[in-house]
Design a protein around this motif. Structure first.
Motif, PDB file in Angstrom:
ATOM      1  N   ASP A  23      -3.846   6.203  -5.487  1.00  0.00           N
ATOM      2  CA  ASP A  23      -4.106   6.735  -4.147  1.00  0.00           C
ATOM      3  C   ASP A  23      -5.287   6.030  -3.487  1.00  0.00           C
ATOM      4  OD1 ASP A  23      -2.139   8.599  -3.573  1.00  0.00           O
ATOM      5  OD2 ASP A  23      -3.207  10.266  -4.504  1.00  0.00           O
ATOM      6  N   ALA A  47      -4.413   2.609  -2.338  1.00  0.00           N
ATOM      7  CA  ALA A  47      -3.464   2.658  -1.227  1.00  0.00           C
ATOM      8  C   ALA A  47      -4.201   2.722   0.104  1.00  0.00           C
ATOM      9  CB  ALA A  47      -2.539   3.866  -1.368  1.00  0.00           C
ATOM     10  N   GLY A  48      -5.400   3.307   0.084  1.00  0.00           N
ATOM     11  CA  GLY A  48      -6.225   3.336   1.287  1.00  0.00           C
ATOM     12  C   GLY A  48      -7.150   2.144   1.387  1.00  0.00           C
ATOM     13  N   ARG A  55       0.945   4.332  -2.981  1.00  0.00           N
ATOM     14  CA  ARG A  55       0.953   5.768  -2.718  1.00  0.00           C
ATOM     15  C   ARG A  55       2.169   6.431  -3.358  1.00  0.00           C
ATOM     16  NH1 ARG A  55      -3.434   7.892  -0.506  1.00  0.00           N
ATOM     17  NH2 ARG A  55      -3.336   6.598   1.373  1.00  0.00           N
ATOM     18  N   LEU A  64       0.827  -1.205   0.000  1.00  0.00           N
ATOM     19  CA  LEU A  64       0.000   0.000   0.000  1.00  0.00           C
ATOM     20  C   LEU A  64       0.862   1.256   0.000  1.00  0.00           C
ATOM     21  CD1 LEU A  64      -2.884  -1.068   2.405  1.00  0.00           C
ATOM     22  CD2 LEU A  64      -2.581  -1.490  -0.050  1.00  0.00           C
ATOM     23  N   ALA A  65       1.986   1.209   0.698  1.00  0.00           N
ATOM     24  CA  ALA A  65       2.906   2.355   0.671  1.00  0.00           C
ATOM     25  C   ALA A  65       3.461   2.563  -0.733  1.00  0.00           C
ATOM     26  CB  ALA A  65       4.043   2.125   1.662  1.00  0.00           C
ATOM     27  N   ALA A  70       1.737   6.754  -7.091  1.00  0.00           N
ATOM     28  CA  ALA A  70       0.870   7.883  -7.423  1.00  0.00           C
ATOM     29  C   ALA A  70       1.659   9.192  -7.454  1.00  0.00           C
ATOM     30  CB  ALA A  70      -0.275   7.986  -6.420  1.00  0.00           C
ATOM     31  N   GLU A  71       2.546   9.369  -6.500  1.00  0.00           N
ATOM     32  CA  GLU A  71       3.351  10.594  -6.453  1.00  0.00           C
ATOM     33  C   GLU A  71       4.303  10.671  -7.647  1.00  0.00           C
ATOM     34  OE1 GLU A  71       2.893  13.227  -4.504  1.00  0.00           O
ATOM     35  OE2 GLU A  71       1.130  12.067  -3.910  1.00  0.00           O
TER      36      GLU A  71
END
Length: 466
Positions: free
Chosen positions: A93, A96-97, A53, A49-50, A56-57
């Motif tokens: 994103d 990731a949540g 994220r 999950l990290a 996405a960045e």
């Protein structure tokens, strides 16, 4: 098979690069590495999950370069390309949540024993993606799959191999292991080798119904789970009490997105009889305002078709349209800004019988039929009159009409007073020949899992029960 894939700019017809086709040994190595990585990758949810994220960045950081690559390789207008890149970052994103979601359930059975249902990653998964939305449609399926814990081998459409590699490289830059997500390159033979590999346990494919059927048969032979999003013939059903201007403008734009090369494109506009003539006149005016041009320009609405083959296919349907009905406007080959690519002006067709190939078949180009109906029942029947069922829209100011029509239209998504209102939170997929399975939402994660029953014999009730 050819040793190289040539990637071409559909606007300029210039060669953008050549990529070696993956060998059988390279497909085998990619699948083997994914299988070896599966247990450790699936067992480290926090890391996965990290990395979503972080990916996405990286997409946001490289958004201009990605958008430029999408324009160059698909021919879609730059405005559409930017939206595609933004959707990738948003989807990464979101999962990731949502990847913290715990599926399954537990309960006490009637004999006092305990049953615990858990969802586990299905295993190595093949992802075969199309050329029209190479970034969005990969991440749409891959992000929930990573959240579920599978490892992935991706085979992009040959035309968009370079931009797919570029997107996946951003994942590697974020820290995604190369054995957890890898790419193989090629056409049908490479795809067949990947889907048919014994170690691959699931397949996610977006593309034509014909190819999807072939993949489904091959996957069925290995009893593999399939997610198939296939062709469409989506309709906007416009009732007489609708906001006609909004309905027609939105539906027309949805019909020419990516030059009509979209499975959810609005290829049919069905208008209730009292306002049909008015609608045809207004659609003709709106179509004249669309700009066919260089996809790198901000003002362009339609870019080129992806290839000469696709251009010829669409022209064939235009010939059928001229025989079966009337081409009110459009359908002309043009070369805006002196570009040599395969551009067509958007065509509106009226007077078609419902059994015309233009109504019944997935053209994948900027050809829209405008059809008339009388009652709610007639409108629903007309919307359901093709073998496809991917999406539809209902336009009305009456909530009862909206509800009645939406429930009776056989499609995976029905939008009321809108079109293409997709979001990561809401699942999508097809009915009938438009596909199997669901992507997006919680269902997108569950698509890449298998359900297991773990039973606890408690209270001295060990043993078996029929």
């Amino acid at each position: 098979m050819s040793d190289l894939i040539t990637v071409t700019d559909p606007s300029t017809l210039e060669t953008l690069g050549e990529v070696p086709v993956s060998t059988t040994a390279e497909v085998e190595a990619a699948v083997g590495a994914a299988d070896a990585a599966l247990e450790g990758w699936a067992g480290d949810r926090v890391r996965r999950l990290a990395l979503l994220r972080a990916w996405a960045e990286e997409v946001r950081r490289d958004q201009d370069a990605l958008a430029a690559a999408l324009v160059a390789q698909t021919g879609k207008p730059v405005v559409e390309a930017r939206r595609e890149v933004a959707s990738c970052a948003a989807t990464l994103d979101f999962y990731a949540g949502l990847g913290r979601y715990v599926g399954g359930r537990a309960g006490t059975l009637t004999d006092g024993s305990e049953a615990h249902l858990v969802r586990e990653p299905i295993g190595v998964t093949a992802f075969i993606t199309p050329y029209n939305y190479p970034a969005t449609l990969l991440i749409r399926d891959l992000a929930p799959a990573i959240a579920a814990g599978v490892t992935a081998v991706v085979k992009p459409a040959p035309q968009t191999t370079l931009v797919t590699r570029q997107l996946v490289e951003l994942g590697y830059r974020a820290g995604v292991p190369r054995d957890a997500v890898s790419i193989v390159v090629g056409g049908g033979e490479v795809g067949e080798a990947l889907v048919g590999h014994d170690t691959v346990r699931a397949v996610a494919f977006t593309g034509s119904t014909g190819v999807g059927r072939a993949i489904g048969r091959l996957a069925a032979d290995g009893v593999k789970q399939t997610l198939l999003e296939l062709g469409g013939k989506s309709a906007s059903v416009v009732f007489a009490d609708a906001d006609l201007e909004t309905a027609l403008s939105t539906s027309l734009k949805a019909g020419v997105v990516t030059a009509g090369q979209m499975c959810m494109a609005c290829t049919r506009i069905l208008v209730q009889a009292p306002r049909y003539d008015e609608a045809v006149v207004r659609l003709t005016e709106l179509a004249a305002d669309l700009t066919v041009g260089d996809p790198r320009k901000e003002t362009t609405t339609l870019g080129p078709l992806i290839s000469r083959t696709q251009f010829d296919k669409v022209r064939h349907y235009l010939d059928v349209a001229a025989t079966d009905g009337t081409i009110v406007t459009g359908g002309e080959a043009v070369h805006p800004d002196g570009l040599p690519g395969h551009f067509l002006t958007p065509a509106l067709v009226t007077g078609l019988p419902v059994d015309s190939a233009v109504v019944q078949e997935d053209i994948f180009g900027p050809v829209i039929s405008v059809e008339s109906f009388d009652t709610v029942e007639d409108g629903v029947a007309l919307a359901n009159a093709t073998p496809f069922g991917l999406a539809a829209a209902v336009w009305t100011s009456d909530i009862d009409t909206a509800w009645q029509a939406s429930r009776r239209i056989r499609a995976g998504s029905v939008w009321v007073n809108g079109y293409n209102r997709n979001a990561p939170e809401i699942p999508s997929g097809g009915h009938k020949l438009s596909g199997l399975g669901r992507t997006r939402g919680v269902e997108g994660i569950e698509q890449f899992t298998e359900l297991k029953n773990i039973h606890f014999s408690t209270g001295g009730r060990a043993g078996t029960q029929a």
